[in-house]
Design a protein around this motif. Structure first.
Motif, mmCIF file in Angstrom:
data_model
loop_
_atom_site.group_PDB
_atom_site.id
_atom_site.type_symbol
_atom_site.label_atom_id
_atom_site.label_comp_id
_atom_site.label_asym_id
_atom_site.label_seq_id
_atom_site.Cartn_x
_atom_site.Cartn_y
_atom_site.Cartn_z
ATOM 1 N N GLY A 1 32.103 -17.464 -42.395
ATOM 2 C CA GLY A 1 33.687 -17.521 -41.998
ATOM 3 C C GLY A 1 34.380 -17.681 -43.299
ATOM 4 N N VAL A 2 34.771 -18.411 -43.426
ATOM 5 C CA VAL A 2 35.834 -18.775 -44.656
ATOM 6 C C VAL A 2 35.341 -18.808 -46.115
ATOM 7 C CG1 VAL A 2 37.769 -20.338 -45.729
ATOM 8 C CG2 VAL A 2 37.513 -20.269 -43.088
ATOM 9 N N CYS B 1 42.537 -19.946 -53.257
ATOM 10 C CA CYS B 1 41.406 -19.071 -52.827
ATOM 11 C C CYS B 1 41.301 -19.324 -51.265
ATOM 12 C CB CYS B 1 40.298 -19.008 -53.582
ATOM 13 S SG CYS B 1 40.543 -18.538 -55.330
ATOM 14 N N THR B 2 40.979 -20.753 -50.769
ATOM 15 C CA THR B 2 40.701 -20.820 -49.352
ATOM 16 C C THR B 2 41.889 -20.707 -48.461
ATOM 17 O OG1 THR B 2 38.842 -22.377 -50.144
ATOM 18 C CG2 THR B 2 39.469 -22.591 -47.948
ATOM 19 N N GLU C 1 44.425 -14.682 -44.636
ATOM 20 C CA GLU C 1 43.943 -13.062 -44.860
ATOM 21 C C GLU C 1 43.069 -12.934 -43.638
ATOM 22 O OE1 GLU C 1 44.494 -11.257 -47.739
ATOM 23 O OE2 GLU C 1 43.725 -9.462 -46.871
ATOM 24 N N LEU C 2 42.187 -13.923 -42.871
ATOM 25 C CA LEU C 2 41.447 -13.756 -41.834
ATOM 26 C C LEU C 2 42.359 -13.671 -40.642
ATOM 27 C CD1 LEU C 2 38.795 -16.108 -42.627
ATOM 28 C CD2 LEU C 2 38.340 -14.121 -41.995
ATOM 29 N N LEU C 3 43.495 -14.323 -40.787
ATOM 30 C CA LEU C 3 44.492 -14.303 -39.519
ATOM 31 C C LEU C 3 45.119 -13.146 -39.509
ATOM 32 C CD1 LEU C 3 46.178 -18.061 -39.929
ATOM 33 C CD2 LEU C 3 44.622 -17.073 -38.072
ATOM 34 N N ILE C 4 45.531 -12.721 -40.555
ATOM 35 C CA ILE C 4 46.442 -11.287 -40.613
ATOM 36 C C ILE C 4 45.746 -9.975 -40.226
ATOM 37 C CG2 ILE C 4 47.682 -9.938 -42.078
ATOM 38 C CD1 ILE C 4 48.917 -12.019 -43.688
ATOM 39 N N ARG C 5 44.364 -10.087 -40.949
ATOM 40 C CA ARG C 5 43.643 -9.091 -40.630
ATOM 41 C C ARG C 5 42.985 -8.960 -39.267
ATOM 42 N NH1 ARG C 5 41.304 -6.181 -44.893
ATOM 43 N NH2 ARG C 5 42.398 -6.475 -46.620
ATOM 44 N N SER C 6 43.040 -10.048 -38.428
ATOM 45 C CA SER C 6 42.541 -10.287 -37.295
ATOM 46 C C SER C 6 43.789 -10.014 -36.095
ATOM 47 C CB SER C 6 41.758 -11.357 -36.938
ATOM 48 O OG SER C 6 40.644 -11.480 -37.877
ATOM 49 N N LEU D 1 32.588 -7.546 -43.494
ATOM 50 C CA LEU D 1 33.318 -6.269 -43.440
ATOM 51 C C LEU D 1 34.726 -6.320 -44.172
ATOM 52 C CD1 LEU D 1 32.271 -4.573 -39.906
ATOM 53 C CD2 LEU D 1 31.710 -3.678 -42.211
ATOM 54 N N LEU D 2 35.200 -7.520 -43.550
ATOM 55 C CA LEU D 2 36.629 -7.945 -44.200
ATOM 56 C C LEU D 2 36.685 -7.987 -45.692
ATOM 57 C CD1 LEU D 2 38.280 -10.253 -41.704
ATOM 58 C CD2 LEU D 2 38.711 -7.998 -41.652
ATOM 59 N N ALA D 3 35.623 -8.751 -45.898
ATOM 60 C CA ALA D 3 35.106 -9.007 -47.539
ATOM 61 C C ALA D 3 35.105 -7.481 -48.221
ATOM 62 C CB ALA D 3 34.217 -10.005 -47.883
#
Ligand code: NDP
Ligand code: GUE
Length: 302
Positions: A278-279, A151-152, A158-163, A9-11
């Motif tokens: 995940g990543v 990118c990685t 991005e995962l940290l901020i969005r979570s 969903l984030l993607a």
């Protein structure tokens, strides 16, 4: 928990606006494209080594998405596949002149495809991997902005901020110091005001240092390296590792695992990324985003 579904969903949340943006007429004339060029050695015959065996499927994955962007005839994947190492460099150079492409080389560090030359040949404005020494240098220097963030590392942030995970002021440990993951991730976390410690193969007592961290990013390439007792209760764990381990019950004879012992760590951490799901998919999304940014910059599209 960052479940696979959540991550998809984030993607999608990143991906959809970029698609919408690119349905505008000005942009329609322009075709953002990113060609992912796998080293010839890799495509001839994958050897039994970890990375080699894993790479073709990932390469395909990336090429698939890139073709989706491309809509263009001048991209011939079969020609790419047959390139020799020397031609590869020349091709990169050629592509670097072209308006629509963002050439990236698929880094398989153990294959050593004259990585230095390759990176120097990539045009700065099209360096969607963010690996060119000038982009890397600008990432490291205060008061400067790189044109692209790798990118990685960008996916991890991005995962940290969005979570909703706070980074500023927190203690972060990055396991691994490679040019493509560990090093830029530590620089990026520092830009976000974390207090960063880097762990590598020579580090003594890595479990001790890691167990003090609020955020742990592991990119060592070692299955089950990070155990439950390495993690502080409530910490956030980002598992970058994508390691194939033999498993006869799987179709291909192996399955993918991260660096983190998921069953143990999920009991201690507050959030953790799974592998797969995940990543990795977020990395591909960031590659598309960087490609889009590159195209927008060329169009003076703000
Ligand atoms: N999901 C994604 O998007 C991506 C996933 N990956 C995966 O991430 C992992 C790392 O990739 P990459 O950075 O290219 O790998 P490299 O092999 O280039 O780097 C590994 C790093 O980990 C360190 N290391 C190795 N073993 C240990 C250990 N036992 N304890 C502590 N540190 C250790 C090494 O230390 P030293 O420097 O001292 O040798 C090195 O810095 C792999 O599993 C890869 O498949 C990679 C890129 C993207
Ligand atoms: N120039 C360059 N740029 C890179 O970004 C780069 C590179 N070289 N060399 C190799 C590493 C590795 N990497 C991955 C990207 C996506 C997944 C990914 O999508 N993984 C899926 C699984 C994929 C599958 O099952 O085939 C997942 O974790 O869910 C994994 C690994 C980018 N790398």
């Amino acid at each position: 928990n960052f479940s696979g579904e959540h991550n998809n969903l984030l993607a999608a949340a990143v991906f959809q606006p970029t698609l919408l943006l690119y349905s505008t007429p000005a942009a329609a004339a322009f075709q953002p494209c990113c060609c992912c060029i796998p080293p010839d050695t890799l495509l001839q015959q994958p050897a039994s080594g970890t990375d080699h065996r894993r790479a073709p499927s990932i390469t395909f994955h990336v090429v698939f998405i890139i073709l989706f962007w491309l809509k263009s005839e001048d991209f011939d994947t079969s020609a790419l596949v047959s390139l020799s190492t020397t031609e590869y460099n020349e091709y990169l150079h050629l592509k670097a002149q072209k308006q629509t492409s963002s050439p990236i080389g698929y880094m398989m560090l153990r294959l050593h495809l004259d990585e230095e030359k390759l990176l120097d040949a990539v045009c700065l404005e099209k360096d969607v991997d963010g690996f060119h020494p000038i982009n890397m240098g600008n990432l490291a220097l205060r008061g400067r902005e790189p044109l692209f963030i790798p990118c990685t590392p960008k996916a991890c942030i991005e995962l940290l901020i969005r979570s909703g995970v706070k980074i500023a002021g927190k203690r972060a440990v990055v396991i691994g110091r490679s040019n493509i993951v560990g090093l830029p991730t530590s620089l990026l976390l520092q830009r976000h005001h974390a207090t960063v410690t880097i762990i590598h193969a020579y580090t003594e007592n890595p479990e001790q240092t890691t167990s003090e961290a609020d955020i742990v990013v592991s990119a060592a390439g070692v299955p089950n390296l990070v155990r439950g007792n390495w993690i502080k209760s409530g910490a956030t764990v980002i598992d970058v590792g994508t390691n194939p381990v033999e498993d006869p019950s799987c179709e291909d004879g192996y399955r993918l695992v991260g660096d983190v012992c998921f069953e143990e760590v999920i009991k201690v951490a507050s959030v953790i990324t799974p592998v797969p799901g995940g990543v990795g998919p977020m990395t591909v999304t960031m590659l598309l985003l960087n490609t889009l940014d590159s195209a927008k910059r060329m169009l003076n599209y703000t």
